[in-house]
Design an enzyme around this catalytic site. Structure first.
Site, mmCIF file in Angstrom:
data_model
loop_
_atom_site.group_PDB
_atom_site.id
_atom_site.type_symbol
_atom_site.label_atom_id
_atom_site.label_comp_id
_atom_site.label_asym_id
_atom_site.label_seq_id
_atom_site.Cartn_x
_atom_site.Cartn_y
_atom_site.Cartn_z
ATOM 1 N N LYS A 115 -3.630 -6.604 11.284
ATOM 2 C CA LYS A 115 -3.823 -7.293 10.079
ATOM 3 C C LYS A 115 -4.613 -7.635 9.231
ATOM 4 O O LYS A 115 -4.797 -6.492 8.376
ATOM 5 C CB LYS A 115 -2.077 -7.148 9.613
ATOM 6 C CG LYS A 115 -0.767 -6.444 10.047
ATOM 7 C CD LYS A 115 -0.026 -6.526 8.691
ATOM 8 C CE LYS A 115 1.471 -5.789 9.467
ATOM 9 N NZ LYS A 115 2.252 -5.898 8.154
ATOM 10 N N LYS A 197 1.857 6.528 17.839
ATOM 11 C CA LYS A 197 3.348 6.279 17.764
ATOM 12 C C LYS A 197 3.306 6.539 15.837
ATOM 13 O O LYS A 197 1.564 6.469 14.974
ATOM 14 C CB LYS A 197 3.768 4.650 17.131
ATOM 15 C CG LYS A 197 5.110 4.846 16.896
ATOM 16 C CD LYS A 197 5.801 3.384 17.050
ATOM 17 C CE LYS A 197 6.999 3.257 16.898
ATOM 18 N NZ LYS A 197 7.165 2.166 16.891
ATOM 19 N N LYS A 200 4.315 5.657 8.928
ATOM 20 C CA LYS A 200 4.350 5.660 6.825
ATOM 21 C C LYS A 200 3.286 5.802 6.699
ATOM 22 O O LYS A 200 2.516 5.903 5.745
ATOM 23 C CB LYS A 200 5.098 4.803 6.664
ATOM 24 C CG LYS A 200 5.325 3.387 6.950
ATOM 25 C CD LYS A 200 6.665 2.922 6.139
ATOM 26 C CE LYS A 200 6.730 0.907 6.670
ATOM 27 N NZ LYS A 200 8.006 0.590 5.852
#
Length: 334
Positions: A115, A197, A200
């Site tokens: 992140k 994967k 969103k």
């Protein structure tokens, strides 16, 4: 333990829009767990703050996520569905647990590294201590089992390490949570990059099916889905695009991979992609209709939110008061 059932805990962040992958991989499988477990499901809005949010959008999305939980089939009378930020014990326990967490443990967390790379302009302390808050989420309810994916194993491991360290000092305060091993949810991949994967947060809208996409949008996205060389509709590691579509069709219809290969034997990719699109649209239509009903019924939604927040507050307080006493904080006068 409540009602002689083991406690199961999970939740989702209230950022972005839920995807077909979120539904088939997790949410759909939560529905029947309330018969076996005492289930707590959080709308994890505090975790969302590690990335800068538009306040109005965050509030709307948190409420929308709650409504989607219920619309998907989670009964708020049988499960405790609540907002993380409405239960102060999460933040309070997180601070106490941070004093029992070592820097070396946090330095090893791969999610912080990932992140930080994505949000290089906002590498904040909350992002760094995120695993401690996640540990507090789990330990606050004396959780026995946590459904996790491969990318969350580290978080459960550090939660157990913190709990064991605390228990070794103060006695058996926390239940040691285990990974939930149940029915494996479908692993849904991106429609545009089928080796990744479905996410969103994907910048390519065509890569992701959102739970609230209308039928035309769903069909269009599947028409544009990446397939592979050749024309056969078969499940094979060399054909990630078609294999992903087979997995989606299987998860939606309940048909096996072999049944699907037989059904579309001799047919082209175009026909298969349309079939998958229509199947997904039909699956999501009742959920979308129920979601609209729930959002419109403000009185109902406000009532179940209030009742479940109070239930979460009650059970979390039992753990928090015990922890506060163990570490020597002065007792609150009521």
């Amino acid at each position: 333990m409540l009602n002689d059932k083991k406690v199961l805990y999970s939740g989702m962040q209230s950022t972005g829009k839920l995807t077909l992958g979120n539904y088939l991989g997790a949410l759909k499988n939560w529905i029947n767990l309330s018969d076996e477990y005492e289930c707590f499901y959080g709308v994890m809005d505090l975790h969302s703050l590690t990335v800068r949010q538009n306040p109005t959008e965050l509030r709307q999305r948190a409420r929308a996520l709650y409504a989607l939980y219920v619309a998907a089939g989670l009964d708020p009378e049988k499960n405790c569905i609540y907002f993380q930020s409405h239960v102060s014990g999460h933040a309070e326990l997180s601070w106490i647990l941070s004093c029992f967490t070592y820097m070396g443990e946090l330095n090893r967390m791969t999610q912080f590294k990932d992140k930080s790379a994505k949000h290089a302009d906002n590498i904040n302390a909350g992002l760094y201590t995120y695993p401690v808050l996640m540990a507090a989420d789990i330990l606050l309810y004396q959780t026995d089992v946590v459904p996790i994916g491969a990318d969350q194993k580290q978080h459960l491991e550090i939660t157990r390490d913190i709990a064991e360290r605390f228990n070794n000092i103060y006695g058996d305060v926390f239940t040691m949570p285990e990974a939930y091993i149940g029915k494996v949810g479908a692993r849904i991949m991106s429609l545009q990059e089928p080796t990744k994967k479905m996410s969103k947060s994907d910048e390519n809208e065509n890569a992701t099916i959102y739970l609230l996409d209308d039928k035309d949008t769903i069909i269009r996205k599947f028409k544009r889905a990446v397939t592979d060389s050749g024309a056969e509709i078969v499940y094979h590691e060399d054909k990630p695009g078609v294999s992903n579509l087979i997995d989606i069709y299987s998860a939606v219809t309940g048909k096996s991979r072999k049944e699907i290969e037989k059904e579309f034997d001799g047919k082209g990719y175009g026909e298969f992609k349309l079939a998958v699109g229509f199947a997904v649209a039909d699956l999501l239509a009742p959920l979308q209709s129920r979601y609209d009903e729930i959002l419109k019924d403000k009185a109902y939604l406000d009532r179940v939110i209030k009742e479940n927040d109070e239930k979460a507050q009650y059970f979390s307080n039992k753990t928090l008061r015990k922890v506060q006493k163990k570490v020597g904080l002065t007792e609150r006068i009521r």
